[in-house]
Scaffold this active site. Sequence first.
Site, PDB file in Angstrom:
ATOM      1  N   SER A 144      -1.380 -40.687 -15.454  1.00 62.39           N
ATOM      2  CA  SER A 144      -1.170 -41.031 -16.873  1.00 62.39           C
ATOM      3  C   SER A 144       0.334 -41.092 -17.095  1.00 62.39           C
ATOM      4  O   SER A 144       1.093 -40.473 -16.336  1.00 62.39           O
ATOM      5  CB  SER A 144      -1.768 -39.936 -17.756  1.00 62.39           C
ATOM      6  OG  SER A 144      -1.342 -40.087 -19.100  1.00 62.39           O
ATOM      7  N   TYR A 157      -2.991 -30.878 -19.867  1.00 60.57           N
ATOM      8  CA  TYR A 157      -3.257 -32.263 -19.441  1.00 60.57           C
ATOM      9  C   TYR A 157      -2.004 -32.851 -18.783  1.00 60.57           C
ATOM     10  O   TYR A 157      -2.074 -33.421 -17.690  1.00 60.57           O
ATOM     11  CB  TYR A 157      -3.682 -33.107 -20.654  1.00 60.57           C
ATOM     12  CG  TYR A 157      -4.054 -34.540 -20.310  1.00 60.57           C
ATOM     13  CD1 TYR A 157      -5.297 -34.846 -19.762  1.00 60.57           C
ATOM     14  CD2 TYR A 157      -3.166 -35.590 -20.545  1.00 60.57           C
ATOM     15  CE1 TYR A 157      -5.645 -36.158 -19.453  1.00 60.57           C
ATOM     16  CE2 TYR A 157      -3.500 -36.904 -20.233  1.00 60.57           C
ATOM     17  CZ  TYR A 157      -4.749 -37.179 -19.693  1.00 60.57           C
ATOM     18  OH  TYR A 157      -5.091 -38.490 -19.377  1.00 60.57           O
ATOM     19  N   LYS A 161      -1.564 -34.062 -14.844  1.00 60.52           N
ATOM     20  CA  LYS A 161      -1.195 -35.428 -14.457  1.00 60.52           C
ATOM     21  C   LYS A 161       0.143 -35.440 -13.698  1.00 60.52           C
ATOM     22  O   LYS A 161       0.341 -36.245 -12.791  1.00 60.52           O
ATOM     23  CB  LYS A 161      -1.147 -36.335 -15.692  1.00 60.52           C
ATOM     24  CG  LYS A 161      -2.513 -36.538 -16.351  1.00 60.52           C
ATOM     25  CD  LYS A 161      -3.511 -37.184 -15.403  1.00 60.52           C
ATOM     26  CE  LYS A 161      -4.830 -37.532 -16.064  1.00 60.52           C
ATOM     27  NZ  LYS A 161      -5.779 -38.184 -15.154  1.00 60.52           N
TER      28      LYS A 161
HETATM   29  P1  NAD Z   1     -13.640 -41.348 -20.215  1.00 60.36           P
HETATM   30  O1  NAD Z   1     -13.889 -40.039 -20.868  1.00 60.36           O
HETATM   31  O2  NAD Z   1     -14.289 -42.557 -20.769  1.00 60.36           O
HETATM   32  O3  NAD Z   1     -13.999 -41.289 -18.663  1.00 60.36           O
HETATM   33  C1  NAD Z   1     -13.831 -40.140 -17.896  1.00 60.36           C
HETATM   34  C2  NAD Z   1     -14.904 -40.165 -16.830  1.00 60.36           C
HETATM   35  O4  NAD Z   1     -14.786 -39.008 -15.997  1.00 60.36           O
HETATM   36  C3  NAD Z   1     -16.315 -40.122 -17.419  1.00 60.36           C
HETATM   37  O5  NAD Z   1     -17.128 -40.975 -16.673  1.00 60.36           O
HETATM   38  C4  NAD Z   1     -16.722 -38.679 -17.235  1.00 60.36           C
HETATM   39  O6  NAD Z   1     -18.117 -38.491 -17.209  1.00 60.36           O
HETATM   40  C5  NAD Z   1     -16.067 -38.401 -15.879  1.00 60.36           C
HETATM   41  N1  NAD Z   1     -15.948 -36.974 -15.593  1.00 60.36           N
HETATM   42  C6  NAD Z   1     -15.517 -35.977 -16.391  1.00 60.36           C
HETATM   43  N2  NAD Z   1     -15.595 -34.792 -15.760  1.00 60.36           N
HETATM   44  C7  NAD Z   1     -16.076 -35.046 -14.514  1.00 60.36           C
HETATM   45  C8  NAD Z   1     -16.376 -34.247 -13.393  1.00 60.36           C
HETATM   46  N3  NAD Z   1     -16.208 -32.913 -13.415  1.00 60.36           N
HETATM   47  N4  NAD Z   1     -16.861 -34.847 -12.288  1.00 60.36           N
HETATM   48  C9  NAD Z   1     -17.066 -36.187 -12.248  1.00 60.36           C
HETATM   49  N5  NAD Z   1     -16.795 -36.991 -13.279  1.00 60.36           N
HETATM   50  C10 NAD Z   1     -16.315 -36.432 -14.396  1.00 60.36           C
HETATM   51  O7  NAD Z   1     -12.065 -41.501 -20.216  1.00 60.36           O
HETATM   52  P2  NAD Z   1     -11.093 -42.584 -19.549  1.00 60.36           P
HETATM   53  O8  NAD Z   1     -10.057 -42.860 -20.561  1.00 60.36           O
HETATM   54  O9  NAD Z   1     -11.852 -43.699 -18.955  1.00 60.36           O
HETATM   55  O10 NAD Z   1     -10.410 -41.699 -18.414  1.00 60.36           O
HETATM   56  C11 NAD Z   1     -10.386 -42.064 -17.045  1.00 60.36           C
HETATM   57  C12 NAD Z   1      -9.110 -41.522 -16.407  1.00 60.36           C
HETATM   58  O11 NAD Z   1      -7.974 -42.180 -16.989  1.00 60.36           O
HETATM   59  C13 NAD Z   1      -8.884 -40.030 -16.654  1.00 60.36           C
HETATM   60  O12 NAD Z   1      -8.354 -39.432 -15.490  1.00 60.36           O
HETATM   61  C14 NAD Z   1      -7.852 -40.019 -17.762  1.00 60.36           C
HETATM   62  O13 NAD Z   1      -7.089 -38.841 -17.779  1.00 60.36           O
HETATM   63  C15 NAD Z   1      -7.026 -41.237 -17.397  1.00 60.36           C
HETATM   64  N6  NAD Z   1      -6.218 -41.790 -18.484  1.00 60.36           N
HETATM   65  C16 NAD Z   1      -6.791 -42.276 -19.614  1.00 60.36           C
HETATM   66  C17 NAD Z   1      -5.978 -42.824 -20.606  1.00 60.36           C
HETATM   67  C18 NAD Z   1      -6.539 -43.411 -21.868  1.00 60.36           C
HETATM   68  O14 NAD Z   1      -5.751 -43.745 -22.757  1.00 60.36           O
HETATM   69  N7  NAD Z   1      -7.833 -43.595 -22.002  1.00 60.36           N
HETATM   70  C19 NAD Z   1      -4.590 -42.855 -20.435  1.00 60.36           C
HETATM   71  C20 NAD Z   1      -4.050 -42.334 -19.273  1.00 60.36           C
HETATM   72  C21 NAD Z   1      -4.867 -41.811 -18.285  1.00 60.36           C
END
Ligand code: NAD
Length: 252
Positions: A144, A157, A161
């Site tokens: 992130s 968080y 990251k």
């Molecule tokens: P999201 O909540 O839609 O997806 C997260 C996924 O991880 C879900 O499918 C959830 O079920 C799964 N998950 C959670 N705990 C788990 C576990 N213990 N074992 C297996 N799977 C698990 O959110 P997202 O935004 O799609 O996030 C995906 C990645 O991107 C994450 O690592 C998040 O930190 C990162 N991210 C997101 C953003 C954003 O703005 N959305 C920005 C930067 C980084």
Amino acid sequence: MGRLEGKVAIVTGSNRGIGKGIAIAFAKEGCKVVVSNYKKDSEGEKAVNEIEKLGSNAIFVKADVSKGNDMKDLVKKAVEKFGKLDIMVNNAGILVSGSVKELTEKDWDRQMSVNLKGAFFGTKYAVEQMVKQGKGGRIINISSIAGLVGFPGISAYCASKGGITELTREVALDCAKDGITVNAINPGVIVTDMTKGMLEDKATLKNFLENTPVGRVGKPEDIGNAAVFLALDESSFITGHNLVVDGGWTAR
Ligand code: NAD
């Protein structure tokens, strides 16, 4: 012919959000995909069906990234089904809110066990398999911009990251001679379930848009396209890199 034809990928947390965006982008390039999440539900099934409709192959495997045995089994099942593993995407993550003043030890451990320990397990078992195959591979960690710059109110968080950023660099060095590249993608604000609540708040959305020079928030496909780029054979000289995909947020 797709640019990832003949490749096999695992994407953790790919039932929805960014993970699903990556799984779909891979499938569009002919890659076989193992969709995974900690629980089996209709979302995972839907993601598999969407991939198959694109003419590629997919299976769903239940695996909690914070559990070593689940992750070992995830790699084993991918190889049993598709014969090998070329690309591992450590995407699964959670966001535990709270500043250092508010967070409890339990909050800290929960955040680290999914985001950082999960990336460790995914990397460890994928590397073991790739080394055994002897043909290199690709590890892509979803970090992130919160792993590069500070964001108030989400201490654990940011730390998780930041840990992924450094894990990426270190493993890149360990695995360079094995032909395995290890890179991270650092997304800015992307529309997913994780950010839904924030984006529904008008003031927060306004703040996000003001901080994103391209003038929009990101879509899961934006991260999917970046992941395809890192997964290509042509990207073999890129390793230990943190690829920022944030519409310019951190360029200011
Ligand atoms: P999201 O909540 O839609 O997806 C997260 C996924 O991880 C879900 O499918 C959830 O079920 C799964 N998950 C959670 N705990 C788990 C576990 N213990 N074992 C297996 N799977 C698990 O959110 P997202 O935004 O799609 O996030 C995906 C990645 O991107 C994450 O690592 C998040 O930190 C990162 N991210 C997101 C953003 C954003 O703005 N959305 C920005 C930067 C980084």
